[in-house]
Write a protein that holds these residues in place. Structure first.
Motif, PDB file in Angstrom:
ATOM      1  N   ALA A 119       0.751  -1.180   0.020  1.00 33.56           N
ATOM      2  CA  ALA A 119       0.034  -0.196  -0.114  1.00 33.56           C
ATOM      3  C   ALA A 119       0.944   1.330   0.019  1.00 33.56           C
ATOM      4  N   ARG A 120       1.853   1.333   0.973  1.00 29.60           N
ATOM      5  CA  ARG A 120       2.864   2.223   0.906  1.00 29.60           C
ATOM      6  C   ARG A 120       3.487   2.549  -0.509  1.00 29.60           C
ATOM      7  N   ALA A 121       3.921   1.586  -1.099  1.00 27.63           N
ATOM      8  CA  ALA A 121       4.589   1.704  -2.213  1.00 27.63           C
ATOM      9  C   ALA A 121       3.908   2.165  -3.318  1.00 27.63           C
ATOM     10  N   LEU A 122       2.315   2.160  -3.138  1.00 25.56           N
ATOM     11  CA  LEU A 122       1.450   2.651  -4.379  1.00 25.56           C
ATOM     12  C   LEU A 122       1.047   4.138  -4.069  1.00 25.56           C
ATOM     13  N   ALA A 123       1.478   4.662  -2.816  1.00 25.35           N
ATOM     14  CA  ALA A 123       0.777   5.936  -2.274  1.00 25.35           C
ATOM     15  C   ALA A 123       0.930   6.957  -3.367  1.00 25.35           C
ATOM     16  N   ASN A 124       2.120   7.224  -4.130  1.00 25.74           N
ATOM     17  CA  ASN A 124       1.984   8.282  -5.103  1.00 25.74           C
ATOM     18  C   ASN A 124       1.698   7.832  -6.431  1.00 25.74           C
ATOM     19  N   ASP A 125       1.154   6.906  -6.647  1.00 25.74           N
ATOM     20  CA  ASP A 125       0.934   6.304  -8.169  1.00 25.74           C
ATOM     21  C   ASP A 125       2.099   6.126  -8.854  1.00 25.74           C
ATOM     22  N   PRO A 126       2.840   5.408  -8.325  1.00 22.94           N
ATOM     23  CA  PRO A 126       4.299   5.027  -9.308  1.00 22.94           C
ATOM     24  C   PRO A 126       4.001   4.353 -10.353  1.00 22.94           C
ATOM     25  N   SER A 127       4.905   4.766 -11.291  1.00 26.76           N
ATOM     26  CA  SER A 127       4.691   3.723 -12.715  1.00 26.76           C
ATOM     27  C   SER A 127       5.351   2.534 -12.666  1.00 26.76           C
ATOM     28  N   ILE A 128       6.429   2.518 -11.656  1.00 31.13           N
ATOM     29  CA  ILE A 128       7.091   1.311 -11.488  1.00 31.13           C
ATOM     30  C   ILE A 128       6.821   0.741 -10.251  1.00 31.13           C
ATOM     31  N   VAL A 129       6.725  -0.581  -9.862  1.00 35.26           N
ATOM     32  CA  VAL A 129       7.138  -1.162  -8.537  1.00 35.26           C
ATOM     33  C   VAL A 129       8.193  -2.027  -8.569  1.00 35.26           C
ATOM     34  N   LEU A 130       8.927  -1.961  -7.650  1.00 42.26           N
ATOM     35  CA  LEU A 130      10.515  -2.789  -7.712  1.00 42.26           C
ATOM     36  C   LEU A 130      10.171  -3.497  -6.188  1.00 42.26           C
ATOM     37  N   ALA A 131      10.211  -4.893  -6.443  1.00 46.04           N
ATOM     38  CA  ALA A 131      10.123  -5.851  -5.468  1.00 46.04           C
ATOM     39  C   ALA A 131      11.210  -6.456  -5.057  1.00 46.04           C
ATOM     40  N   ASP A 132      11.851  -6.508  -4.166  1.00 41.48           N
ATOM     41  CA  ASP A 132      13.030  -7.412  -3.795  1.00 41.48           C
ATOM     42  C   ASP A 132      12.762  -8.664  -2.943  1.00 41.48           C
ATOM     43  N   GLU A 133      12.588  -9.729  -3.392  1.00 42.77           N
ATOM     44  CA  GLU A 133      12.066 -11.021  -2.838  1.00 42.77           C
ATOM     45  C   GLU A 133      10.980 -10.593  -1.813  1.00 42.77           C
ATOM     46  N   PRO A 134       9.902 -10.239  -2.418  1.00 41.19           N
ATOM     47  CA  PRO A 134       8.755  -9.956  -1.387  1.00 41.19           C
ATOM     48  C   PRO A 134       8.093 -11.082  -0.679  1.00 41.19           C
ATOM     49  N   THR A 135       8.414 -12.525  -1.032  1.00 44.09           N
ATOM     50  CA  THR A 135       7.719 -13.379  -0.433  1.00 44.09           C
ATOM     51  C   THR A 135       8.877 -14.224   0.273  1.00 44.09           C
ATOM     52  N   ALA A 136      10.067 -13.847   0.480  1.00 45.83           N
ATOM     53  CA  ALA A 136      11.112 -14.755   0.869  1.00 45.83           C
ATOM     54  C   ALA A 136      10.939 -14.803   2.229  1.00 45.83           C
ATOM     55  N   ASN A 137      10.276 -14.065   3.245  1.00 42.99           N
ATOM     56  CA  ASN A 137       9.982 -14.157   4.537  1.00 42.99           C
ATOM     57  C   ASN A 137       8.751 -14.729   4.777  1.00 42.99           C
ATOM     58  N   LEU A 138       7.958 -15.240   3.968  1.00 43.81           N
ATOM     59  CA  LEU A 138       6.380 -15.446   4.004  1.00 43.81           C
ATOM     60  C   LEU A 138       6.298 -17.126   3.753  1.00 43.81           C
ATOM     61  N   ASP A 139       5.173 -17.733   4.340  1.00 42.84           N
ATOM     62  CA  ASP A 139       5.081 -19.052   4.046  1.00 42.84           C
ATOM     63  C   ASP A 139       4.270 -19.213   2.628  1.00 42.84           C
ATOM     64  N   THR A 140       4.193 -20.239   2.211  1.00 41.11           N
ATOM     65  CA  THR A 140       3.552 -20.551   0.854  1.00 41.11           C
ATOM     66  C   THR A 140       2.449 -19.911   0.755  1.00 41.11           C
ATOM     67  N   ILE A 141       1.536 -20.142   1.269  1.00 36.67           N
ATOM     68  CA  ILE A 141       0.188 -19.485   0.804  1.00 36.67           C
ATOM     69  C   ILE A 141       0.126 -17.811   1.196  1.00 36.67           C
ATOM     70  N   THR A 142       0.590 -17.568   2.071  1.00 39.78           N
ATOM     71  CA  THR A 142       0.912 -16.062   2.227  1.00 39.78           C
ATOM     72  C   THR A 142       1.511 -15.569   1.273  1.00 39.78           C
ATOM     73  N   GLY A 143       2.566 -16.089   0.699  1.00 38.75           N
ATOM     74  CA  GLY A 143       3.306 -15.597  -0.359  1.00 38.75           C
ATOM     75  C   GLY A 143       2.720 -15.767  -1.769  1.00 38.75           C
ATOM     76  N   ARG A 144       1.706 -16.594  -2.059  1.00 39.61           N
ATOM     77  CA  ARG A 144       0.948 -16.776  -3.111  1.00 39.61           C
ATOM     78  C   ARG A 144      -0.092 -15.316  -3.099  1.00 39.61           C
ATOM     79  N   GLU A 145      -0.616 -15.009  -1.827  1.00 40.77           N
ATOM     80  CA  GLU A 145      -1.473 -14.033  -1.775  1.00 40.77           C
ATOM     81  C   GLU A 145      -0.799 -12.684  -2.280  1.00 40.77           C
ATOM     82  N   ILE A 146       0.306 -12.681  -1.803  1.00 34.73           N
ATOM     83  CA  ILE A 146       1.150 -11.220  -1.833  1.00 34.73           C
ATOM     84  C   ILE A 146       1.347 -11.123  -3.426  1.00 34.73           C
ATOM     85  N   ILE A 147       1.827 -12.320  -4.289  1.00 33.03           N
ATOM     86  CA  ILE A 147       2.303 -12.449  -5.611  1.00 33.03           C
ATOM     87  C   ILE A 147       0.938 -12.003  -6.637  1.00 33.03           C
ATOM     88  N   ASP A 148      -0.189 -12.702  -5.944  1.00 33.96           N
ATOM     89  CA  ASP A 148      -1.447 -12.280  -6.688  1.00 33.96           C
ATOM     90  C   ASP A 148      -1.792 -10.804  -6.651  1.00 33.96           C
TER      91      ASP A 148
END
Ligand SMILES: Nc1ncnc2c1ncn2[C@@H]1O[C@H](COP(=O)(O)OP(=O)(O)O)[C@@H](O)[C@H]1O
Ligand SMILES: [Mg+2]
Lengths: 225, 244
Positions: B157-186
């Motif tokens: 949500a914070r990354a989207l605050a100023n309507d960026p045209s690019i979102v950069l994500a560095d291993e956004p799911t690495a600290n999450l379990d499989t199901i939560t990771g899937r939700e974040i990817i979706d």
């Protein structure tokens, strides 16, 4: 073609916004702030107690009263003895080192936060200002508490030495007895202690804050303390 | 004509450690189109985060150039770089990097404060974004009071605050379990398809494969190969042994 507007310059934030952010931060990090502040409190308490104690001594000598435990050396001297000067200098050094150390720790443990803020668009100057505001406030409040504790300490010591006479001749206000040394009075000493605490805290945090703000965010965020 | 958002030209990054020089990036050339979902794949230590930092202007390359929207990043002033980070890019990190002294809501409003948006507008926007990531009922919680998945949602949500045209994500799911990771990817994929945000994500999470338009394989600081979505599907089919 879609947006291909040139990149504008980041705006400078109004001062109240920095003030608000730094107070929110102080409020939530209250426990940690207290520890940082304690370093300042101790330094200033020591300084103020030594100084006030000294002025009480002078005031009561001026009044012609003798301390019940006066030594020859002390009665022989007028005003501040070399021993007292030493004590004041020592307490100043303790003060400076303690505060600089507290501020260095406080900034270092927040490198990651600084990097993150820069990712979100904070200017270097904003980061520095935030830290100076926080440390200035911590410095002032810590020093005020320290000055009051120091004064209380000096009063208790004075009571032990001079008994209740202390209150008749208590050097609350500045005085310049014709034949004696200048006395600042306890109120001024407390005030000076507060200002000194604030200035030292600001100086102590400015260097690490400035250094941290200059780092590229990737560097700052890597730092784990 | 393809609309290139990110272009890197022979990007080299060296880290100096005492007398040793470590070449983390060894001449990276990639072009990313607007609206793409790109995954940077590669083993740990291959240089994904370093490249992420170069593209996001979080660090400077030792050699080479990075162009965003046709703008050479090395020619920007300090104030322009700050504005770039504030407006053009949203960053999502493996370890969330939320400010722990600010609530979820406070984290989301911060980039808008830096952008000079009025208090009323930024409160509305923060509420809208936190609703969107499913945290409408936890807006005023501190990060410490949220789960890993919830923290990453705040970061999105914070990354989207100023309507960026690019979102950069560095291993956004690495600290999450499989199901939560899937939700974040979706969730990130939804931003990409619904809002047309260009997503560049470093990962070694294979779940990211089937949402990516292209996959850039990084090895030892070099681009090993670039695969398109259709090639990936074939490979996934082969691996799964499901060829019909
Ligand atoms: N700030 C740094 N100082 C020194 N070496 C670094 C630094 N950042 C990354 N490296 C090194 O550069 C290489 C690439 O790291 P990184 O980009 O983090 O890889 P990845 O994200 O793919 O795991 C690694 O060998 C890592 O140890
Ligand atoms: Mg990495």
């Amino acid at each position: 073609m879609q947006q291909r507007t040139p990149i504008e310059e980041q705006i400078d934030l109004p001062f109240v916004e920095s003030l608000r952010i730094s107070f929110q931060s102080l409020k939530i990090r209250f426990g940690r702030s207290i520890i940082t502040t304690a370093g300042i409190t101790l330094g200033i308490a020591f300084l103020v107690s030594v100084w006030t104690n000294n002025e009480i001594g002078i005031a009561l000598q001026e009044s012609g009263r003798q301390s019940t435990i006066n030594t020859f050396e002390e009665t022989a001297e007028q005003g501040i003895s070399t021993k007292d000067i030493w004590l004041i200098i020592m307490s100043l050094i303790v003060c400076v080192v303690g505060i600089a150390n507290s501020m260095l720790m406080a900034v270092t443990e927040r490198f990651r936060e600084i990097g993150t803020m820069k990712c979100l668009g904070a200017l270097d100057g904003f980061v520095v200002r935030l830290f100076l505001l926080e440390s200035g406030f911590q410095g002032f409040s810590g020093a005020l508490i320290g000055a009051l504790i120091g004064t209380l300490g000096a009063v208790l010591l004075g009571l032990k030495d001079y008994g209740l006479d202390l209150f008749f001749y208590f050097p609350l206000l500045p005085a310049n007895p014709e034949d004696g040394p200048m006395q600042l009075g306890v109120i001024i000493i407390i005030l000076l202690g507060c200002i000194l605490g604030m200035i030292l805290a600001v100086i102590g945090s400015s260097f690490p804050a400035w250094r941290a703000a200059k780092l590229p965010p990737a560097e700052a965020m890597r730092t784990e303390v | 004509m393809a609309d290139i958002v990110v272009k890197t030209e022979d990007v080299v990054k060296e880290y100096r450690m005492g007398s040793n020089i470590l070449r983390a990036l060894d001449g990276i050339n990639i072009e990313i189109e607007r609206g793409e979902y790109i995954s940077l794949m590669g083993p740990s230590g291959s240089g994904k985060s370093t490249l992420f930092n170069m593209i996001g202007a979080l660090d400077r390359p030792t050699e080479g150039q990075v162009y965003i929207d046709g703008q050479n990043m090395s020619q920007l002033s300090q104030k322009q770089i700050a504005a770039f980070r504030c407006h053009r890019v949203g960053y999502i990190f493996q370890s969330y990097n939320l400010l722990h002294v600010r609530s979820a809501h406070g984290n989301v409003t911060l980039p808008m404060i830096f952008a000079g948006i009025s208090e009323k507008q930024r409160n509305e926007k923060a509420e809208k974004l936190l609703d969107m990531v499913g945290l409408g009922d936890r807006m005023y919680h501190l990060p410490d009071e949220l789960s890993g998945g919830q923290r990453q949602r705040v970061a999105i949500a914070r990354a989207l605050a100023n309507d960026p045209s690019i979102v950069l994500a560095d291993e956004p799911t690495a600290n999450l379990d499989t199901i939560t990771g899937r939700e974040i990817i979706d969730l990130i994929k939804r931003l990409n398809t619904e809002q047309g945000v260009t997503v560049i994500s470093a990962t070694h999470d294979l779940k990211m494969l089937d949402v990516s338009d292209r996959i850039v394989d990084i090895r030892d600081g070099l681009v090993e190969r670039i695969r398109n979505r259709n090639e990936i599907e074939i490979e996934v089919g082969e691996v799964g042994g499901e060829g019909e």
